[in-house]
Design an enzyme around this catalytic site. Structure first.
Site, PDB file in Angstrom:
ATOM      1  N   LYS A 122     -14.885  70.034 -60.393  1.00 15.95           N
ATOM      2  CA  LYS A 122     -15.579  69.839 -61.667  1.00 15.95           C
ATOM      3  C   LYS A 122     -15.675  71.157 -62.444  1.00 15.95           C
ATOM      4  CE  LYS A 122     -18.400  65.823 -60.452  1.00 15.95           C
ATOM      5  NZ  LYS A 122     -19.785  65.303 -60.247  1.00 15.95           N
ATOM      6  N   SER A 175     -27.098  60.830 -62.196  1.00 12.13           N
ATOM      7  CA  SER A 175     -27.583  62.053 -62.845  1.00 12.13           C
ATOM      8  C   SER A 175     -27.792  61.882 -64.338  1.00 12.13           C
ATOM      9  CB  SER A 175     -26.590  63.197 -62.623  1.00 12.13           C
ATOM     10  OG  SER A 175     -25.367  62.924 -63.299  1.00 12.13           O
ATOM     11  N   GLU A 196     -16.531  61.786 -48.349  1.00 17.72           N
ATOM     12  CA  GLU A 196     -17.607  62.674 -48.769  1.00 17.72           C
ATOM     13  C   GLU A 196     -18.487  63.146 -47.619  1.00 17.72           C
ATOM     14  OE1 GLU A 196     -19.562  62.074 -52.601  1.00 17.72           O
ATOM     15  OE2 GLU A 196     -18.412  60.225 -52.818  1.00 17.72           O
ATOM     16  N   HIS A 241       1.625  41.337 -48.989  1.00 12.54           N
ATOM     17  CA  HIS A 241       2.738  41.163 -49.912  1.00 12.54           C
ATOM     18  C   HIS A 241       3.431  42.481 -50.226  1.00 12.54           C
ATOM     19  CE1 HIS A 241       1.933  36.894 -50.988  1.00 12.54           C
ATOM     20  NE2 HIS A 241       0.694  37.233 -50.637  1.00 12.54           N
TER      21      HIS A 241
END
Length: 357
Positions: free
Chosen positions: A348, A103, A238, A254
């Site tokens: 947001k 964007s 999403e 590990h």
């Protein structure tokens, strides 16, 4: 829903995310052609000693993939940053920053770019426009533009090919055209087996989506499949609005291997998928097999996918495309539109309120 009822997909997939996923090979063709032309006039950077790719989401995944793709033949380090701030080692004499934002308004990327420009670091932007394009143009920096009206996560083919073109034009890697063409052809070959019209009985992506229904998901990858495991995680989040994480082999052997006992209920509700290829390090391939077997004994539901491909770039792109389809079919299984991301947009908005208080 029945994943063989292809005609019903459009009633759920109202913005036609399926078309975006199907057109990935075409996107890569267009991206490479346009990027090759736009980067022709890039000026050299003779003292370059490092490249930092700044981006989020699909842009950052493309950075992970390009870094992995060139690791065998690029003589300088290429790293990806998903942060607001630049690392201290980034400097105007030796560092190139590639700022990638679909964007042009990604705040983390814009923050990093602002710091880079204050320090006098060279920046090359990849974007469809927006604030990133404006800032870089005003500061006499290169901006590479592409047209894409879909979701940012669906533009990964553009991001990758543009990054590859930049690295080639600046003399960091050989011409990747033949490798990109192989990847495109390989994706198209795989589509024969995983496209929507292929029934469940013959479609491994649909079958995997069925296995993932109702489960928390962990995707394991090794080396060239590490960024692909991360991509799967993001696409499942999403597109299907489902919970997923990713892990890395051999690191998981590990630490994660010790966490397979408690608590019992989440373990039983978790599905682990192991991504492998014939290009995996022999020891890591065996580690992945042993880890899968151990998790199965501990009660995890699990499966493995041997990703097609004779070269790293083919393996990565086949793995990415397969994961996109699996996530899409999972969305169809949940009967949820794969395009809207209301939770992210709402977050947001809340963050914007916080910043302005």
């Amino acid at each position: 829903m029945n994943l063989d009822d292809f005609a019903q997909f459009s009633t759920i997939d109202k913005s036609n995310m399926l078309a975006e996923i199907l057109e990935l090979p075409k996107q890569m063709e267009i991206g490479w052609h346009d990027a090759f032309i736009q980067t022709e006039s890039l000026s050299p950077f003779r003292d370059m000693q490092s490249v930092l790719i700044c981006g989020m989401g699909g842009s950052a995944i493309a950075g992970d993939m390009i870094s992995t793709f060139v690791q065998e033949f690029c003589s300088i380090p290429i790293q990806v940053s998903r942060e607001y701030d630049l690392p201290a080692w980034a400097n105007p004499k030796h560092t190139l920053i590639i700022a990638s934002s679909h964007s042009g308004g990604t705040e983390e990327t814009l923050s990093a770019v602002g710091q880079a420009l204050k320090k006098g670091i060279r920046v090359i932007g990849i974007t469809t426009g927006g604030r990133l394009s404006e800032i870089l143009t005003d500061n006499n920096q290169n901006v590479l533009s592409f047209s894409h009206s879909g979701q940012p996560r669906s533009a990964v083919g553009y991001s990758f090919t543009y990054m590859a073109a930049i690295l080639y034009r600046l003399g960091l890697i050989p011409n990747p055209a033949s490798d990109i063409e192989k990847a495109i052809n390989s994706i198209r070959s795989q589509l024969v087996h995983i496209s929507p019209e292929v029934p469940i009985a013959a479609n491994p992506a649909k079958r995997l989506a069925g296995q993932l229904m109702g489960r928390s998901i962990v995707i394991f990858g090794e080396n060239i499949l590490t960024p692909i495991a991360r991509r799967w995680k993001g696409q499942i989040n999403e597109l299907a609005k489902a919970w997923a994480c990713f892990d890395i082999v051999p690191e998981a052997c590990h630490n994660s291997i010790a966490g397979t006992q408690f608590p019992d209920r989440p373990i039983c509700d978790t599905f682990t998928i192991f991504l492998r290829s014939k290009l995996d390090h022999q020891r890591n391939f065996r580690r992945s097999e042993l880890l899968q077997n151990l998790m199965m004994v501990q009660g995890f539901m699990t499966d493995a996918l041997i990703v097609r491909g004779d070269s790293p770039i083919e393996v990565m792109w086949n793995g990415l495309s397969f994961g996109d389809f699996a996530a899409y079919y999972l969305a169809m299984g949940y009967e949820v539109d794969p395009t809207p991301i209301d939770a992210i947009q709402g977050f947001k908005k809340e963050l914007g309120v916080f910043l302005h208080n």
